[in-house]
Design an enzyme around this catalytic site. Structure first.
Site, PDB file in Angstrom:
ATOM      1  N   HIS A  56      -3.142  -1.251   1.497  1.00 44.19           N
ATOM      2  CA  HIS A  56      -4.196  -1.082   1.647  1.00 44.19           C
ATOM      3  C   HIS A  56      -3.715  -1.678   3.519  1.00 44.19           C
ATOM      4  CE1 HIS A  56      -5.710  -3.442  -1.560  1.00 44.19           C
ATOM      5  NE2 HIS A  56      -6.888  -2.303  -0.973  1.00 44.19           N
ATOM      6  N   ASP A  59      -4.123  -4.361   4.625  1.00 43.36           N
ATOM      7  CA  ASP A  59      -2.476  -5.760   4.455  1.00 43.36           C
ATOM      8  C   ASP A  59      -1.549  -5.776   5.353  1.00 43.36           C
ATOM      9  OD1 ASP A  59      -3.895  -5.139   2.284  1.00 43.36           O
ATOM     10  OD2 ASP A  59      -2.824  -4.048   0.885  1.00 43.36           O
ATOM     11  N   MET A  90       2.676   3.782  -3.510  1.00 40.38           N
ATOM     12  CA  MET A  90       0.458   4.900  -3.168  1.00 40.38           C
ATOM     13  C   MET A  90       0.141   3.611  -1.860  1.00 40.38           C
ATOM     14  SD  MET A  90      -2.283   2.488  -4.008  1.00 40.38           S
ATOM     15  CE  MET A  90      -2.248   1.565  -5.485  1.00 40.38           C
ATOM     16  N   GLU A 183     -10.230   5.836  -7.702  1.00 39.49           N
ATOM     17  CA  GLU A 183     -10.488   4.260  -8.653  1.00 39.49           C
ATOM     18  C   GLU A 183     -11.637   4.147  -9.208  1.00 39.49           C
ATOM     19  OE1 GLU A 183      -7.976   1.218  -7.611  1.00 39.49           O
ATOM     20  OE2 GLU A 183      -8.716  -0.453  -8.394  1.00 39.49           O
ATOM     21  N   LYS A 185     -14.469   2.086 -10.906  1.00 38.85           N
ATOM     22  CA  LYS A 185     -15.447   1.089 -11.448  1.00 38.85           C
ATOM     23  C   LYS A 185     -17.241   0.637 -11.197  1.00 38.85           C
ATOM     24  CE  LYS A 185     -14.489  -4.530  -9.773  1.00 38.85           C
ATOM     25  NZ  LYS A 185     -14.754  -5.387  -8.967  1.00 38.85           N
ATOM     26  N   GLU A 219      -8.054   1.489 -13.733  1.00 37.54           N
ATOM     27  CA  GLU A 219      -7.314   0.135 -14.081  1.00 37.54           C
ATOM     28  C   GLU A 219      -8.201  -0.406 -14.839  1.00 37.54           C
ATOM     29  OE1 GLU A 219      -7.756  -2.595 -10.486  1.00 37.54           O
ATOM     30  OE2 GLU A 219      -8.701  -4.033 -11.808  1.00 37.54           O
ATOM     31  N   HIS A 222     -11.093  -2.320 -15.120  1.00 31.77           N
ATOM     32  CA  HIS A 222     -12.869  -1.958 -14.479  1.00 31.77           C
ATOM     33  C   HIS A 222     -13.384  -1.640 -16.082  1.00 31.77           C
ATOM     34  CE1 HIS A 222     -11.164  -1.814 -10.629  1.00 31.77           C
ATOM     35  NE2 HIS A 222     -11.000  -3.600 -10.602  1.00 31.77           N
ATOM     36  N   ASP A 247      -3.242   1.366 -12.379  1.00 30.76           N
ATOM     37  CA  ASP A 247      -3.667  -0.164 -12.522  1.00 30.76           C
ATOM     38  C   ASP A 247      -3.526  -0.430 -13.348  1.00 30.76           C
ATOM     39  OD1 ASP A 247      -3.403   0.090 -10.314  1.00 30.76           O
ATOM     40  OD2 ASP A 247      -5.714  -0.391  -8.942  1.00 30.76           O
ATOM     41  N   ASP A 257     -14.330  -9.071 -12.778  1.00 25.33           N
ATOM     42  CA  ASP A 257     -13.085  -8.538 -12.265  1.00 25.33           C
ATOM     43  C   ASP A 257     -11.810  -9.368 -12.437  1.00 25.33           C
ATOM     44  OD1 ASP A 257     -11.201  -6.226 -11.988  1.00 25.33           O
ATOM     45  OD2 ASP A 257     -11.194  -6.193 -10.476  1.00 25.33           O
ATOM     46  N   ASP A 259      -8.470  -9.362 -13.027  1.00 33.08           N
ATOM     47  CA  ASP A 259      -7.328  -8.931 -13.000  1.00 33.08           C
ATOM     48  C   ASP A 259      -6.361  -9.907 -13.352  1.00 33.08           C
ATOM     49  OD1 ASP A 259      -8.307  -6.637 -10.569  1.00 33.08           O
ATOM     50  OD2 ASP A 259      -8.240  -7.773  -9.626  1.00 33.08           O
ATOM     51  N   ASP A 289      -1.989  -4.132 -10.565  1.00 28.01           N
ATOM     52  CA  ASP A 289      -3.171  -4.484  -9.865  1.00 28.01           C
ATOM     53  C   ASP A 289      -3.850  -5.542 -10.587  1.00 28.01           C
ATOM     54  OD1 ASP A 289      -4.941  -5.267  -7.921  1.00 28.01           O
ATOM     55  OD2 ASP A 289      -6.481  -3.641  -8.291  1.00 28.01           O
TER      56      ASP A 289
HETATM   57  C1  GLT Z   1      -9.109  -4.302  -4.955  1.00 32.44           C
HETATM   58  C2  GLT Z   1      -9.143  -3.704  -6.308  1.00 32.44           C
HETATM   59  C3  GLT Z   1      -8.952  -2.873  -6.996  1.00 32.44           C
HETATM   60  C4  GLT Z   1      -8.114  -1.707  -6.012  1.00 32.44           C
HETATM   61  C5  GLT Z   1      -7.483  -2.192  -4.908  1.00 32.44           C
HETATM   62  C6  GLT Z   1      -7.743  -0.559  -3.885  1.00 32.44           C
HETATM   63  S1  GLT Z   1      -8.356  -3.532  -3.784  1.00 32.44           S
HETATM   64  O1  GLT Z   1      -8.247  -5.608  -5.200  1.00 32.44           O
HETATM   65  O2  GLT Z   1     -10.276  -5.188  -6.749  1.00 32.44           O
HETATM   66  O3  GLT Z   1      -8.577  -2.949  -7.888  1.00 32.44           O
HETATM   67  O4  GLT Z   1      -7.128  -1.204  -6.768  1.00 32.44           O
HETATM   68  O5  GLT Z   1      -8.212  -0.746  -3.173  1.00 32.44           O
HETATM   69 MN    MN Z   2      -9.657  -5.110 -10.522  1.00 31.71          MN
HETATM   70 MN    MN Z   3      -7.491  -1.745  -9.062  1.00 31.01          MN
END
Ligand code: GLT
Ligand code: MN
Ligand code: MN
Length: 388
Positions: A56, A59, A90, A183, A185, A219, A222, A247, A257, A259, A289
């Site tokens: 980002h 970042d 990306m 993306e 969510k 993702e 998500h 992702d 979420d 991750d 991600d």
């Molecule tokens: C954030 C989010 C991710 C996205 C990122 C891109 S930022 O961490 O949870 O799923 O991919 O902006």
């Molecule tokens: Mn996520």
């Molecule tokens: Mn993501």
């Protein structure tokens, strides 16, 4: 742990700077790990055989920083990439952290915030182009509502589409070789987020003037949060030529979420996902991600990164083994997997319609057929468990 399953840049694995850079902050607790400098991250990732990084703007560069400082920071990231041979696979914009975005960015009710957000994206698109990023991601974390009284969703979607088309126009006009990936969510951090699923996003893209250069960055976590099958979403995105980026992480249904490390939870789902990506010829970034558990120190972060790669490569090996097992070929033939690739009636013609009307079917015997899916799926499980 065996040393097999080691990545090389040809595998196209990538990590976001914010993933290995995650310090374990959550809504209930502060950071538990020290900051890892970007240079250090790049070197460690390159040692793991990683191909690319994503970032980002915030970042790597100071939020709203002066041009001269911004230039220095961009040059520092560029130097780090050159030094390590990593590519920038990306780029994306942070349109969610600063309080200015509390009501949304591209869909804030305040037009000045919307214009600032678009300007912020353009500034970073210029950097992304300079770094050679082929994909620019839009994750609309703050594009949503807590109360439906606060926005007319139809207006919000119009503003969203307007912004994406404006930015696509900017990319084309600048001669940049870059595509956009939205993306989806469903929620978090907003109560409800616009473009909640792969399906919503695909339908939205079809309304854009620049639909040709806009695809998806789905993702795992998500889609899984809503209890949807990530596999089915990705397969449809591939079918529509819209899987521009992905992702990879892991998640349990119905949770926040998470991750998690890729392949740490839904091993069977991930087996099918890896097999789909590999067999479909998807050539884009395989982008992790995700982040290490909050229990981890910095060593745990690298265990996490190695684990994502290891699990992907192990599942790829399992998928290849599965696809070359003659018993699987036989079970698939019994299930009629290849028969579904045959057209049913072909394009409409009056003759074809008349021929179909005249056809007779032995309904009873057709209804008696078994499809052998139990035996086929057991082979999947046997391969994953290593008992095939
Ligand atoms: C954030 C989010 C991710 C996205 C990122 C891109 S930022 O961490 O949870 O799923 O991919 O902006
Ligand atoms: Mn996520
Ligand atoms: Mn993501």
């Amino acid at each position: 742990m065996s040393t097999e399953f080691v990545a090389s840049p040809e595998d196209h694995f990538s990590f976001g700077l914010w993933t290995v850079g995650n310090r374990g902050r959550d809504p209930f607790g502060e950071a538990v790990r020290p900051k890892i400098e970007i240079k250090e991250m790049l070197h460690r990732l390159a040692e793991l055989g990683v191909w690319g990084i994503s970032y980002h703007d915030d970042d790597a560069f100071t939020f709203n920083g002066e041009d001269s400082l911004h230039r220095q920071e961009v040059d520092a990231l560029k130097a780090g990439l050159e030094e390590t041979g990593l590519v920038c696979s990306m780029a994306t914009t942070n349109l969610f952290f600063h309080p200015i975005f509390k009501d949304g960015a591209l869909t804030s009710n305040d037009p000045r915030v919307r214009r600032f957000a678009i300007q912020k994206v353009m500034r970073n698109i210029d950097v992304a182009a300079e770094l050679g990023a082929p994909t620019y991601v839009f994750w609309g974390g703050r594009e949503g509502v807590e109360t439906a009284a606060s926005k007319d969703t139809r207006d919000a979607l119009s503003r969203y589409a307007e912004a994406i088309d404006f930015l696509a126009g900017y990319v084309k006009d600048s001669g940049y070789q870059m595509r956009f990936a939205l993306e989806p969510k469903p929620n978090e951090p907003r109560g409800d987020i616009f473009l909640p699923t792969v399906g919503h996003a695909l339908a939205f893209i079809s309304t854009l003037d620049n639909a040709d250069m806009v695809g998806l960055n789905p993702e795992v976590a998500h889609e899984t949060m809503s209890g949807l099958s990530f596999y089915q979403g990705v397969a449809q995105a591939i079918w529509q030529g819209k899987l521009f980026h992905i992702d990879l992480n892991d998640q349990r249904i119905g949770r926040f979420d998470q991750d998690f490390r890729f392949g740490s939870e839904g091993i069977k789902d991930h087996f099918f996902l890896v097999r789909l990506l590999e067999n479909s010829g998807y050539a884009g970034a395989k982008h992790f991600d995700a982040h290490a558990y909050r229990t981890e120190d910095v060593d745990g972060v690298w265990d996490f990164a190695r684990g994502c790669i290891r699990n992907y490569l192990a599942l790829r090996a399992k998928a290849r083994e599965f696809d070359s097992d003659p018993r699987v070929a036989q079970a698939m033939a019994y299930s009629g997997v290849a028969d579904l690739a045959e057209p049913t009636v072909g394009p409409y013609t009056p003759q074809a319609a008349a021929a179909l009307k005249a056809e007779t079917f032995d309904v009873e015997s057709l209804a008696q057929r078994g499809f052998g899916n139990e035996a086929l799926d057991q082979l999947v499980v046997d391969h994953i468990l290593g008992i095939a």
